[in-house]
Design a protein around this motif. Sequence first.
Motif, PDB file in Angstrom:
ATOM      1  N   SER B  57       0.909  -1.160   0.000  1.00 45.80           N
ATOM      2  CA  SER B  57       0.000   0.000   0.000  1.00 45.80           C
ATOM      3  C   SER B  57       0.939   1.198   0.000  1.00 45.80           C
ATOM      4  O   SER B  57       1.676   1.352  -0.963  1.00 45.80           O
ATOM      5  N   SER B  58       0.965   1.963   1.051  1.00 48.73           N
ATOM      6  CA  SER B  58       2.004   2.997   1.095  1.00 48.73           C
ATOM      7  C   SER B  58       3.323   2.383   1.544  1.00 48.73           C
ATOM      8  O   SER B  58       4.387   2.952   1.357  1.00 48.73           O
ATOM      9  N   LEU B  59       3.235   1.233   2.159  1.00 45.46           N
ATOM     10  CA  LEU B  59       4.421   0.452   2.509  1.00 45.46           C
ATOM     11  C   LEU B  59       4.345  -0.843   1.720  1.00 45.46           C
ATOM     12  O   LEU B  59       3.315  -1.165   1.128  1.00 45.46           O
ATOM     13  N   TYR B  83      -4.965  -2.116   3.870  1.00 47.56           N
ATOM     14  CA  TYR B  83      -4.151  -1.001   4.345  1.00 47.56           C
ATOM     15  C   TYR B  83      -4.581   0.284   3.675  1.00 47.56           C
ATOM     16  O   TYR B  83      -5.671   0.348   3.098  1.00 47.56           O
ATOM     17  N   ASP B  84      -3.660   1.284   3.708  1.00 44.83           N
ATOM     18  CA  ASP B  84      -4.069   2.617   3.250  1.00 44.83           C
ATOM     19  C   ASP B  84      -4.007   2.800   1.739  1.00 44.83           C
ATOM     20  O   ASP B  84      -4.644   2.094   0.985  1.00 44.83           O
ATOM     21  N   LYS B  85      -3.163   3.709   1.274  1.00 47.34           N
ATOM     22  CA  LYS B  85      -3.234   4.107  -0.131  1.00 47.34           C
ATOM     23  C   LYS B  85      -2.179   3.389  -0.979  1.00 47.34           C
ATOM     24  O   LYS B  85      -1.219   2.813  -0.481  1.00 47.34           O
ATOM     25  N   THR B  86      -2.398   3.447  -2.285  1.00 55.49           N
ATOM     26  CA  THR B  86      -1.486   2.822  -3.239  1.00 55.49           C
ATOM     27  C   THR B  86      -0.237   3.673  -3.412  1.00 55.49           C
ATOM     28  O   THR B  86      -0.338   4.881  -3.620  1.00 55.49           O
ATOM     29  N   CYS B  87       0.906   3.020  -3.305  1.00 54.62           N
ATOM     30  CA  CYS B  87       2.152   3.729  -3.565  1.00 54.62           C
ATOM     31  C   CYS B  87       3.060   2.786  -4.348  1.00 54.62           C
ATOM     32  O   CYS B  87       3.801   1.987  -3.785  1.00 54.62           O
ATOM     33  N   LEU B  88       2.924   2.867  -5.661  1.00 48.72           N
ATOM     34  CA  LEU B  88       3.509   1.858  -6.532  1.00 48.72           C
ATOM     35  C   LEU B  88       5.032   1.908  -6.573  1.00 48.72           C
ATOM     36  O   LEU B  88       5.704   0.879  -6.598  1.00 48.72           O
ATOM     37  N   GLU B  89       5.580   3.125  -6.572  1.00 48.51           N
ATOM     38  CA  GLU B  89       7.023   3.244  -6.769  1.00 48.51           C
ATOM     39  C   GLU B  89       7.800   2.498  -5.690  1.00 48.51           C
ATOM     40  O   GLU B  89       8.724   1.737  -5.988  1.00 48.51           O
ATOM     41  N   SER B  90       7.392   2.682  -4.432  1.00 47.21           N
ATOM     42  CA  SER B  90       8.146   2.027  -3.364  1.00 47.21           C
ATOM     43  C   SER B  90       8.017   0.509  -3.465  1.00 47.21           C
ATOM     44  O   SER B  90       8.960  -0.230  -3.184  1.00 47.21           O
ATOM     45  N   ALA B  91       6.826   0.039  -3.910  1.00 44.33           N
ATOM     46  CA  ALA B  91       6.652  -1.405  -4.068  1.00 44.33           C
ATOM     47  C   ALA B  91       7.596  -1.937  -5.137  1.00 44.33           C
ATOM     48  O   ALA B  91       8.210  -2.998  -4.985  1.00 44.33           O
ATOM     49  N   LEU B  92       7.741  -1.172  -6.242  1.00 42.23           N
ATOM     50  CA  LEU B  92       8.622  -1.618  -7.332  1.00 42.23           C
ATOM     51  C   LEU B  92      10.087  -1.597  -6.891  1.00 42.23           C
ATOM     52  O   LEU B  92      10.874  -2.459  -7.284  1.00 42.23           O
ATOM     53  N   HIS B 128       2.576  11.091  -9.543  1.00 42.79           N
ATOM     54  CA  HIS B 128       3.665  11.895  -8.992  1.00 42.79           C
ATOM     55  C   HIS B 128       5.020  11.330  -9.417  1.00 42.79           C
ATOM     56  O   HIS B 128       5.913  12.055  -9.833  1.00 42.79           O
ATOM     57  N   SER B 129       5.144  10.006  -9.327  1.00 48.14           N
ATOM     58  CA  SER B 129       6.394   9.351  -9.704  1.00 48.14           C
ATOM     59  C   SER B 129       6.754   9.649 -11.152  1.00 48.14           C
ATOM     60  O   SER B 129       7.898   9.951 -11.482  1.00 48.14           O
ATOM     61  N   LEU B 130       5.724   9.549 -12.019  1.00 52.32           N
ATOM     62  CA  LEU B 130       5.997   9.737 -13.441  1.00 52.32           C
ATOM     63  C   LEU B 130       6.309  11.188 -13.751  1.00 52.32           C
ATOM     64  O   LEU B 130       7.156  11.479 -14.591  1.00 52.32           O
ATOM     65  N   ALA B 131       5.636  12.084 -13.028  1.00 53.60           N
ATOM     66  CA  ALA B 131       5.862  13.507 -13.282  1.00 53.60           C
ATOM     67  C   ALA B 131       7.270  13.923 -12.902  1.00 53.60           C
ATOM     68  O   ALA B 131       7.851  14.815 -13.521  1.00 53.60           O
ATOM     69  N   THR B 132       7.836  13.261 -11.899  1.00 53.84           N
ATOM     70  CA  THR B 132       9.174  13.631 -11.449  1.00 53.84           C
ATOM     71  C   THR B 132      10.262  12.733 -12.055  1.00 53.84           C
ATOM     72  O   THR B 132      11.412  12.767 -11.649  1.00 53.84           O
ATOM     73  N   ARG B 141      16.867   6.688  -8.362  1.00 55.34           N
ATOM     74  CA  ARG B 141      16.479   6.238  -9.691  1.00 55.34           C
ATOM     75  C   ARG B 141      15.107   5.588  -9.633  1.00 55.34           C
ATOM     76  O   ARG B 141      14.762   4.881  -8.682  1.00 55.34           O
ATOM     77  N   PHE B 142      14.286   5.814 -10.654  1.00 59.06           N
ATOM     78  CA  PHE B 142      13.007   5.120 -10.737  1.00 59.06           C
ATOM     79  C   PHE B 142      13.298   3.638 -10.954  1.00 59.06           C
ATOM     80  O   PHE B 142      14.199   3.281 -11.709  1.00 59.06           O
ATOM     81  N   PRO B 143      12.561   2.755 -10.294  1.00 60.62           N
ATOM     82  CA  PRO B 143      12.916   1.320 -10.351  1.00 60.62           C
ATOM     83  C   PRO B 143      12.783   0.670 -11.731  1.00 60.62           C
ATOM     84  O   PRO B 143      13.241  -0.448 -11.919  1.00 60.62           O
ATOM     85  N   LEU B 144      12.116   1.351 -12.654  1.00 59.42           N
ATOM     86  CA  LEU B 144      12.007   0.791 -13.997  1.00 59.42           C
ATOM     87  C   LEU B 144      12.952   1.528 -14.948  1.00 59.42           C
ATOM     88  O   LEU B 144      13.078   2.739 -14.818  1.00 59.42           O
TER      89      LEU B 144
END
Lengths: 648, 518
Positions: B57-59, B83-92, B128-132, B141-144
């Motif tokens: 989720s956020s974690l 759990y709470d909200k989706t946070c894809l970048e940290s999961a990746l 947000h991840s993609l915008a930055t 670094r972005f994980p992809l």
Amino acid sequence: MKIFSESHKTVFVVDHCPYMAESCRQHVEFDMLVKNRTQGIIPLAPISKSLWTCSVESSMEYCRIMYDIFPFKKLVNFIVSDSGAHVLNSWTQEDQNLQELMAALAAVGPPNPRADPECCSILHGLVAAVETLCKITEYQHEARTLLMENAERVGNRGRIICITNAKSDSHVRMLEDCVQETIHEHNKLAANSDHLMQIQKCELVLIHTYPVGEDSLVSDRTKKELSPVLTSEVHSVRAGRHLATKLNILVQQHFDLASTTITNIPMKEEQHANTSANYDVELLHHKDAHVDFLKSGDNHLSGSSREGSFKETITLKWCTPRTNNIELHYCTGAYRISPVDVNSRPSSCLTNFLLNDPRYKIDGSLEIPLERAKDQLEKHTRYWPMIISQTTIFNMQAVVPLASVIVKESLTEEDVLNCQKTIYNLVDMERKNDPLPISTVGTRGKGPKRDEQYRIMWNELETLVRAHINNSEKHQRVLECLMACRSKPPEEEERKKRGRKREDKEDKSEKAVKDYEQEKSWQDSERLKGILERGKEELAEAEIIKDSPDSPEPPNKKPLVEMDETPPVEKSKGPVSLLSLWSNRINTANSRKHQEFAGRLNSVNNRAELYQHLKEENGFVLFIVEISFVNCLILISLKKTLPVFCVQ
Amino acid sequence: MPTVVVMDVSLSMTRPVSIEGSEEYQRKHLAAHGLTMLFEHMATNYKLEFTALVVFSSLWELMVPFTRDYNTLQEALSNMDDYDKTCLESALVGVCNIVQQEWGGAIPCQVVLVTDGCLGIGRGSLRHSLATHNQRSESNRFPLPFPFPSKLYIMCMANLEELQSTDSLDCLERLIDLNNGEGQIFTIDGPLCLKNVQSMFGKLIDLAYTPFHAVLKCGHLTADVQVFPRPEPFVIDEEIDPIPKVINTDLEIVGFIDIADISSPPVLSRHLVLPIALNKEGDEVGTGITDDNEDENSANQIAGKIPNFCVLLHGSLKVEGMVAIVQLGPEWHGMLYSQADSKKKSNLMMSLFEPGPEPLPWLGKMVQLGPISDAKENPYGEDDNKSPFPLQPKNKRSYAQNVTVWIKPSGLQTDVQKILRNARKLPEKTQTFYKELNRLRKAALAFGFLDLLKGVADMLERECTLLPDTAHPDAAFQLTHAAQQLKLASTGTSEYAGYDHNITPLQTDFSGSSAERI
């Protein structure tokens, strides 16, 4: 890297005008006095290379590295320009090696400082370079032919490396304009030609070189797009080792190379053979070799390397290879290398160590060898039992001479003889009642009876030979021999059970028989064919044995020939088998030598049962067996088929 | 190929799905249903493969580390909290770490991301991840793209219309693009229900988890096998030949070669070759593992009693220390070999070479390899003490041909000193002296370095004057002769400066009989 990227075609255009004969003003001491020499000798004055020499040796070094790492598909065309353009080689693969280029350069020689500078220009060479880029290479041609209607997918890109001494920035611009214009013109020409290709992309690398100590009249400029087809960059480089360094950097950029330094390689000293010192050797290779390294995060990058290396190099520690080379390691990539410093002693020491002296070269024949290999596999696997306990013949050393040649495409006379000898040998074994390596795994008791074992063996051998009878007429002959030798009338089979050692006399006669057989083998085989035809109908179903569940049944289930020791009268008129002929002769001869055994006189079918009362009492019976002229008695349990003893 | 299942357990996954009937379903139930199907399929067909389960989720949390125990994975599916909200970048980022830790950077890995297409809000959201994305430094670094060969499959618990109503689909597509196009997005066709989820996961299975069955052939010997992991299509050259090449389902052995000759060649990928038993309907009934019989499957036990070519081949290759060359397609080969897992256990494996007529230069062209019996004499010698490999290249590489490079002064000095050393040992070293002299001469002519020829000529003349009284008279003659020839060459006139011309020793005779000739 795409096959037909800019790196597929590189054109070197080297200025050969009078000013290139000027000294680079970097001196080389060549008269290095060896120690312990007569004192007081003044060494010879150092010499210096001309701009031409610096240009040529740097471009040769560029080519050396390129050819080492890309022996194919990366091509160089070398052009020298003075009052005209001299094209020193072509795009063909045969022209792509250092020796060819060196010989051609020697023929051109150094520039003539007294030539008229007005007549000479680098432009001739640049025009020729564009022209040559339009010429199709054999690889492009091959790809186009292969792609047929998609031929336009084959790219035509190239790079021109021009080494000259320019007068100014505007002079450089003039050269660029000339190249652009020439490309434009030649693309028009190429559009209407089958043999030429339009240039899609051209990278012009202009290198202005000048003597050390002078000011450069030309400024550096990074790569710039002059037109959709042409990009250009300008390098202003002092001659001498600076120029060599520049071309070394360029070859790495142009061909995506990277550097690895192997450190701590132990090498023996010439003077002190017992000691070894450690050396480092720097190698160039495609940078893909480092990809997994960098990904793994295990960063061996070291910026501070030995003198001469200007780029980042990955250092690896030498590990003396194990001599055991029968292990396969998981290898994700193999890359060609080129030593940075090819004839330094550590480099050549390493490369000599790594170079396996190849001892052979395989000649290609007209037939595709790999197809021949497949064909051979097909033949070898026609009969191939997969379980050791399901085969008899492949457990027998005695069968090897036949089994190893019968799979061949064609047999020599000698092969046929060897096969026949093998078969006779087996007949001999059967007569001696030698045990066979038939597996008893999974069966109760001691497995099949001896005669049963031989039948299994003969059936299997027949299966093997039959699988190959269509290979050649000689294979057919082997089968004929096998069929002639293996089938026995029931009476004989019975007696075979009671074999015993024969006497020397018999050996001799058998030998005589073999000689005789060999002489007549061909005639016999012809005659046998007749027998075979007739024999087929007469065969008893009982003869057939399905020996093992997995070995395929022979195409013809029955032993084809039925041969009697005493052939029936009507048969003796027709073709007679060799065995019968021989047996008759021997029997007649032997019968004269001894008094007839009482049992035989009263026998039925050469068999007399003795001690009939025993049969009822203890279940044993004694058979009299005649093998050739030897009479044997074998006591056999009726229930277990167990020979107890034998006497004469 | 290991798999990481990345399951979205944010609150949005608990959104109810309207289904006829009394029971109420949430999206996460649909997801669990789909994953169950995937796990069941893998338990049957991919039982050797490792799979891990990550929830986020956020974690994010690694619920099940890489395992072959699909029951554990199945159980974990039913024990997921919300759990709470989706946070894809940290999961990746988490996926990157887990995979690299377990498999390093070279093993290809499939990532199955299960989400509802709600991509989070604010910091850490995918938008947000993609915008930055363009403002990243090396440290964040972005994980992809993933730092290992990968496929990213995004399983959306939503249908296309729903995703298109926001920019979710675009964002997810960007993710695939960032992974160098390696991957695919799956959406539910029609209304959200168990059946449609099944069909979506069915498509994933068809695309990424179909077992590769083949027939291994060697002449008349054959065996049905599964090649595992499935060999992926390979693109040789994207410009000229953009069609991905797929390996044959008939794998034909064309010959055998010593391990020492093939010597650890580079390969694209390696695979287990597992014999399979096919029943009459052609369905697979079980997978056997070579040298490893821990399977209780009764079909396997039956299969274990039938002689299998794989067993014969594996045993033979192991005993003989050889590999089998196998044809994978037109101009594409690979090798079959025995790979030891441990001291007791080994497997039949297949590695794929790069497609092309000559994947291993030291063996030459593949089609030129032929049976030993075709050679006039056995290339391995009668005692098997030599080998025809490696083949010598037509043109030797520079390091094998004694090239002359004078870029560094030391290169030139070494060559001059070699001549000088031999000059002092004349006439014993006459041959070497001239050999070195001619080498220098050739290079100097090619480089247009005529001053060097003059210089060396001067040096030889000086050596001549320095000869001790004890020197052989021939030494002086040879030195003078050599110096003279170099001077002639240094004029550059074609008569003396021919590249292929060699300076030959002066013919002298000190035997006494014809001394006046000199």
